[in-house]
Structures are given as C-alpha cells and as structure tokens.
Enzyme design. Sequence first.
Site, PDB file in Angstrom:
ATOM      1  N   ARG A   1      78.091  65.847  31.942  1.00  0.00           N
ATOM      2  CA  ARG A   1      77.432  67.158  31.921  1.00  0.00           C
ATOM      3  C   ARG A   1      75.958  67.043  31.548  1.00  0.00           C
ATOM      4  O   ARG A   1      75.217  68.023  31.640  1.00  0.00           O
ATOM      5  CB  ARG A   1      78.157  68.078  30.925  1.00  0.00           C
ATOM      6  CG  ARG A   1      77.882  67.747  29.477  1.00  0.00           C
ATOM      7  CD  ARG A   1      78.877  68.396  28.529  1.00  0.00           C
ATOM      8  NE  ARG A   1      78.688  69.811  28.352  1.00  0.00           N
ATOM      9  CZ  ARG A   1      77.989  70.373  27.366  1.00  0.00           C
ATOM     10  NH1 ARG A   1      77.349  69.606  26.491  1.00  0.00           N
ATOM     11  NH2 ARG A   1      77.914  71.673  27.255  1.00  0.00           N
TER      12      ARG A   1
ATOM     13  N   ARG B   1      72.763  79.807  21.710  1.00  0.00           N
ATOM     14  CA  ARG B   1      72.257  78.785  22.630  1.00  0.00           C
ATOM     15  C   ARG B   1      72.738  79.094  24.055  1.00  0.00           C
ATOM     16  O   ARG B   1      73.935  79.330  24.256  1.00  0.00           O
ATOM     17  CB  ARG B   1      72.764  77.406  22.226  1.00  0.00           C
ATOM     18  CG  ARG B   1      72.220  76.854  20.923  1.00  0.00           C
ATOM     19  CD  ARG B   1      73.005  75.617  20.488  1.00  0.00           C
ATOM     20  NE  ARG B   1      74.403  75.929  20.245  1.00  0.00           N
ATOM     21  CZ  ARG B   1      75.415  75.086  20.402  1.00  0.00           C
ATOM     22  NH1 ARG B   1      75.190  73.840  20.791  1.00  0.00           N
ATOM     23  NH2 ARG B   1      76.657  75.466  20.155  1.00  0.00           N
TER      24      ARG B   1
ATOM     25  N   ASP C   1      75.884  67.552  16.650  1.00  0.00           N
ATOM     26  CA  ASP C   1      76.435  68.869  16.932  1.00  0.00           C
ATOM     27  C   ASP C   1      77.854  68.697  17.499  1.00  0.00           C
ATOM     28  O   ASP C   1      77.992  68.388  18.671  1.00  0.00           O
ATOM     29  CB  ASP C   1      75.540  69.671  17.870  1.00  0.00           C
ATOM     30  CG  ASP C   1      75.025  68.860  19.064  1.00  0.00           C
ATOM     31  OD1 ASP C   1      75.040  67.603  19.037  1.00  0.00           O
ATOM     32  OD2 ASP C   1      74.595  69.494  20.034  1.00  0.00           O
TER      33      ASP C   1
ATOM     34  N   GLU D   1      81.085  58.442  26.018  1.00  0.00           N
ATOM     35  CA  GLU D   1      80.090  58.984  25.088  1.00  0.00           C
ATOM     36  C   GLU D   1      80.425  58.658  23.642  1.00  0.00           C
ATOM     37  O   GLU D   1      79.542  58.409  22.827  1.00  0.00           O
ATOM     38  CB  GLU D   1      80.040  60.504  25.296  1.00  0.00           C
ATOM     39  CG  GLU D   1      79.162  61.257  24.332  1.00  0.00           C
ATOM     40  CD  GLU D   1      79.378  62.753  24.421  1.00  0.00           C
ATOM     41  OE1 GLU D   1      78.478  63.491  23.989  1.00  0.00           O
ATOM     42  OE2 GLU D   1      80.455  63.184  24.898  1.00  0.00           O
TER      43      GLU D   1
END
Length: 516
Positions: free
Chosen positions: A131, A257, A295, A479
């Site tokens: 993404r 956000r 985050d 990731e």
Amino acid sequence: MFGFIAPSVTFGQALTSPEELFGSFFNDVQNSHIFKDSKTFADCIPLEDPVFIIEKYHHEKNEPEFNLDTFVHSHFRIPEEIKAEYIPDPELTTEQHIRKLWPYLTRQPENQERGGSLIPLPHSYVVPGGRFREIYYWDSYFTMLGLKECGRIDLIENMINNFAYLINTFGHVPTANRTYYLSRSQPPFFSLMVRLYSEMEGKKILKKYLPQMQREYDYWMDAGNSSGEDFTAYRRVVHLPNGVVLNRYWDDKSTPRPEAYKEDVELAADAVDHHQISADRVYRHIRAAAESGWDFSSRWFADENDFSSIETTDILPVDLNCLMHHLEKTLAEAYLLNEEYECFQLYENKARQRCEAVENYFWDDSRNYYMDYNFVKKDFTKSVTLAGTFPLYFKLARKQQSHYVRKYIRLNFMRSGGLLTTGVKTGQQWDAPNGWAPLQWITYKGLRNYNFHKTANELSDEWLSLNEKEFKRTGKMMEKYNVSDTNLEAGGGEYDIQEGFGWTNGVYLRMKNRRR
C-alpha cells in the site's frame, strides 16, 4: 540539481490535501467503507476536474438510484498495491531475490502518477511496497543500506536529492510525497543519509547538503514566539529547566488523517466518551504518533491497553532526541569543513548540551534503561521499548549504561526470531509479538559499537534466519515479522501485513554482508 518544478496535480489543484479538496464528499466516501483501507481513496486520482466531481456528487447523491461506490469508481482511478511482477525462482537465495526486486520497487520521474495527492519528485526513488506507493522518509535510510551493498550509489544519490528537493520546497521532509503528509515529517534521518553517502563520496558531501540539513534543523527547532518557560512546548520544541531544549513529535493539523479517516474518527469518539478529552487533541496525538513512525504502539498510551489514552505530544522520545543530536554533530562538522568556525562551535555546544540532556532526562536509574519522558507529568513513561537502544547506536551511553542496556535486550526483547519492539501485546503493530527491520539494525549496530559482538551476532543470526525462513515459505520479504512465534505471521495495526519490502530488504543485505 534542484531546479525541477513539480507539476501541479490534475486540473491545477496543486498541493491540496484530498480532504480539503473534496470536503464533505471525502468524508462521505471514507465513512462509507467502500474501501477496506482508508488510504486507497486518499490516493485515488480524479478523472475529471474535482470541482465538477463535487458538484455532480451533490446534485446526484439524493437520487433514489444513486450508488456511492459506482460514482467513485466512475470518476476516479483506483490505485493498486505494489507487488512484484514476477514469481521468484525457488532456487534463488534471499539476497538474489532482493537484488532482482529493486527495479520493481523503483519509480522513475517520468513514470510517476500525475494527479491526486502524489507530489512528483525530480529523481528516481525506491518505494517500500504494498500500500506504500510513495517514498517514505525514515524507511529510505534503511533501504539505502541495502542499495549500498548492491553498489547502487546512483539511486542513493537520487533519493537524497529528492529529500533535498522536498526540504527546499516545503522546509522539511514530509512523511512521504503525498499532499496529506505535508503537515508532518518522520524521524529525521536525512543527516544519516548524508553521512552514508559521504562514506562513499567523501566529506565534500557534508558541505554539499549543509543548507538542507540546516533548514531541516530549523524546522524541528521552530519555537515560534514561545516564552521558553519551563515545561512548555511549541510545535516540536519543548523547553525544560536550565535552558534545556528537547524535541517531541507533532503534527500541524488536528483533524482525522485522510489515509486513516474512519479509524481516527472512531478512536476520537471513544476518547471523548472515556477520557473527557477534545477530539482535536486526540487527532493531534494520533498524528504525532504517525510522525514518529511507530504508528501505533502502547509506547504512546497512558494506559498500555487503551488506544484512546494516547498522549504522544506530552512525551519526549529518546530516539528522536538522539537523532537530533546526530544532526547537530553533523552540522557542526559541515560548518567546520566550510571554515565557518562560529557556527561549528555553536552546533558543537548544542550537541554537547543535548548529550547531557539525554543522560538527565532519559536514563532511568531505577530501571537502568533509557526511557521516554513525559514532560507534562514530569516523569518517565511506563513503556519499556526498543527505542532505549538508540543511545548505543549514537554512542551516547556510558560504558556501564551500555552493559545494563545489553542485559535488558537479552532479558526483555530477544526472542527466537529477533527483537520485540515492546514487551506488551496490545494488538498494535509496534508492540509484541512483532519485530521490525529498522530497530533490529539500530540495536545490532548499537551493540557492536560497545563491543557486545556475541549478543549482536545472536541477534543477527535470529533475524536473518527468520527473514530467510519466511522467504522460503512465501517467496516474499515482509514489512514486519512475528519474532515470538516464528511459525505465525505478524499482525495488528490498521492494515494487512505488507510485502515488498524496502527497509527489510536493506537491513537484510547490510546485516548479512557484515556477518561474512
């Protein structure tokens, strides 16, 4: 080099964040759950003038046959996740796979999307994958570690020039080159990138990027017209007794956000109900945590099990202030090379003062570990995290402190697949059971800095073995990884686990080659 002018986004709506550009239409789409990931619509590219789309939406939305999903897909190009376009040969080693993957993660200026929220850049760059379709700030340093191992000095230079361009244009490096990231940065690794490049090209590189390093420093140290009273803050600057100035994470906006809109709205509503805190303050804390790169993590919570207790802007992070110390030391050396001796002395003094402050505000004698400091409560936070290893990476710890930190690493963080980020399991992705490549590298290098080679080698063996095991099983680099149970995938957070993956690739190659 920096004369490139980024084309304005489609139909002249330059540098406007999508939630501002589309207003209530954006809110309606994000709250409708059309897309599983809120970032998808924030990255969509309008196929027509946004003003026309907005007018058409408000004209049609109350018609009986109106379908919002159909409307969005008719008026926007939906971005795809970045996945490798080839199936790796099962005979490839992990290193061979990574070397073949770089071109698929590289974006060229002429091939960048035009329109929507993307800010085009003048040079080629590597994206993380999945993404994450844009260049990310702190990710890129760890990606560069691997590019260096592959001899891709050209790509390292291009990426640094892109960050220099962003600093020249906006006064700072945004989280990534998206309009909705312009109100915040990420951990300031630019000076480390410049250092890395200087290892290949010589000290002249420090002088070359001195103006950009200075401007980034000014961004982080902007104190406005604040009085400088003890335990007060303005933007990213916090004033402490005896003239000490340290930094915190911040965001210049206090709204949901765009890339996580519905999640933020839901969390703020929960915080308002349970903690009698205003929604805008919650949004600010969320955004500040996003600037940290962590985050999200219980590190930022007053109650480790309650996301709605987030209090990021009240916290002085140890890792951020170590990074700022590095920037001050690098500025000092660059000014010395430039024969600007007053500026050299100025930044040498700033670095010395910050080194003392790291000792005074982040070393917890009761735990014998480096902790974050809550300047509102005037006490250490409760969260013991891998951020406490940053003083070893930057050689700010005394020898005795380094021994204590090493013990903490072995007893509290080391698992069969590498290092935990924190010791608590909360469902947040920067908590147990997950491990992340950048923190493995920071800790590994920090241990080596203090000659704890046995522990460092154990760590690298475990992390590299997990990377290789998962690659053999899935054909992918991830990731993040589950370092507690290496038979399970990592999880938690706002989105599914992503593959690619820039910083994992970079750290793997650098760590692997150091062991040879």
